[in-house]
Design a protein around this motif. Sequence first.
Motif, PDB file in Angstrom:
ATOM      1  N   VAL A 293       0.441   6.342   8.525  1.00  0.00           N
ATOM      2  CA  VAL A 293       0.822   8.000   9.471  1.00  0.00           C
ATOM      3  C   VAL A 293       0.036   7.400  10.663  1.00  0.00           C
ATOM      4  O   VAL A 293       0.594   8.615  11.641  1.00  0.00           O
ATOM      5  CB  VAL A 293      -0.373   8.274   8.643  1.00  0.00           C
ATOM      6  N   VAL A 294      -1.097   6.885  11.049  1.00  0.00           N
ATOM      7  CA  VAL A 294      -1.883   6.658  12.517  1.00  0.00           C
ATOM      8  C   VAL A 294      -0.689   6.043  13.255  1.00  0.00           C
ATOM      9  O   VAL A 294      -1.065   6.445  14.450  1.00  0.00           O
ATOM     10  CB  VAL A 294      -3.035   6.600  12.818  1.00  0.00           C
ATOM     11  N   THR A 295      -0.606   4.966  12.623  1.00  0.00           N
ATOM     12  CA  THR A 295       0.680   3.709  13.411  1.00  0.00           C
ATOM     13  C   THR A 295       1.789   4.147  13.692  1.00  0.00           C
ATOM     14  O   THR A 295       2.671   3.253  15.382  1.00  0.00           O
ATOM     15  CB  THR A 295      -0.531   2.446  12.988  1.00  0.00           C
ATOM     16  N   ILE A 296       2.553   4.543  12.785  1.00  0.00           N
ATOM     17  CA  ILE A 296       3.548   4.593  13.300  1.00  0.00           C
ATOM     18  C   ILE A 296       4.851   5.504  14.566  1.00  0.00           C
ATOM     19  O   ILE A 296       5.363   4.747  14.776  1.00  0.00           O
ATOM     20  CB  ILE A 296       4.412   6.046  11.828  1.00  0.00           C
ATOM     21  N   GLY A 297       3.707   6.562  15.334  1.00  0.00           N
ATOM     22  CA  GLY A 297       4.498   6.522  16.340  1.00  0.00           C
ATOM     23  C   GLY A 297       4.222   5.405  17.739  1.00  0.00           C
ATOM     24  O   GLY A 297       5.750   5.164  17.716  1.00  0.00           O
TER      25      GLY A 297
END
Length: 322
Positions: A293-297
């Motif tokens: 969730v925190v690295t997807i972008g």
Amino acid sequence: MALNLLFLLFLLLPFSILIFLAFIVRPKPTKIPLKNRHIFITGGSSGIGLALANQAALEGARVSILARNPTKLQEAKESIKLSTGRDVSVFSVDVRDYEAVEKAIRDSGPIDTLVCNQGVYVPQELEEQPLEEIKFMIDVNLMGTFNLIKAALPLMKNRADRGPGSIAIMSSQAGQVGIYGYSAYSASKFGLRGMAEALQQEVIGYDIHVSLIFPPDTETPGFAEENKKRPQLTSVIAASSGAMKAEEVAKKALHGIQSGSFIVPCNFEGLLLSIATAGLSPQRSFLMAFAEVVTIGILRIAALCFQWNWYGSIEKWHSRKS
Ligand SMILES: NC(=O)C1=CN([C@@H]2O[C@H](COP(=O)(O)OP(=O)(O)OC[C@H]3O[C@@H](n4cnc5c(N)ncnc54)[C@H](OP(=O)(O)O)[C@@H]3O)[C@@H](O)[C@H]2O)C=CC1
Ligand SMILES: CCCCCCCCCCCCCCCC(=O)[C@@H](N)CO
């Protein structure tokens, strides 16, 4: 000030929800053992399959391997005996022949871990590739895996108190992203993913865990053959993820299978690729879910950079040709 705080809270909201969810749905970590259990490995006479068979035997599993060529099977049997001191059962069968697959699976005895690793790859541009070669890859890689699972499932479901079971499927990083020269191969490997996602929902009630393994280029006899005729652009693009040894891939694969992971990447680039292409696939590990969730972008940005780079190579290659 209040606005800043509100903004911060808003930013932290996804994390707070995740942490909250962690408390309610704490996924129980599955450990799917190998010792004294039966692992059935297709394509176990060569490359990644042979390395898997060797390592599983070393861990004390009862190993069966299946492939077509009986001479290669015999050689594999002897080499595993020599390096581990253990006897493996061999089955000379083409995965495209359902009756033969069913008989081998029945004769081998109750399976705890089924590894569908058989695979063929003949890279070529779709326009040049004969339809028979396209069908060959779909039949062996995709239909062959359907045959195996369809034959094994009824017996795997009734293993009576033998603990959790596993169905592992060998995909490829070319099953996470389409690559030049791999239209048919990528289609066969993407197909496996659709099957695996649906299958996991169907078999979780029987405590069977599906694992999809995604190796990069791997040094195997099959890869050496492939390399002789691989289009240059295929090699250039595939080089983005480096190459591994069959033993390293087998080690990652067995670890992923034993921990019941659905997506099993094999190297660092593979980990990034797996997060970037996670989609709606299941995730048992809360830590990984959080990391996703925190690295997807940022990983989407990285993925776009890779694509721009690949399209740059394709353009350069065309302008050099004309
Ligand atoms: N090497 C690589 O770069 C990568 C490989 N992979 C995947 O890993 C898997 C193994 O690849 P690798 O070790 O390189 O392959 P190899 O070519 O070295 O070995 C393939 C194995 O599959 C068996 N096999 C092939 N066709 C059939 C069939 N119709 N029925 C039964 N068995 C069959 C072969 O035996 P026989 O010919 O006697 O039948 C052999 O045991 C494949 O699914 C491949 O797509 C994924 C990513 C990278
Ligand atoms: C978001 C960041 C992304 C990071 C890196 C992406 C790299 C993708 C490279 C794909 C390589 C595919 C190799 C297939 C090997 C194979 O299956 C054949 N050898 C036949 O077996």
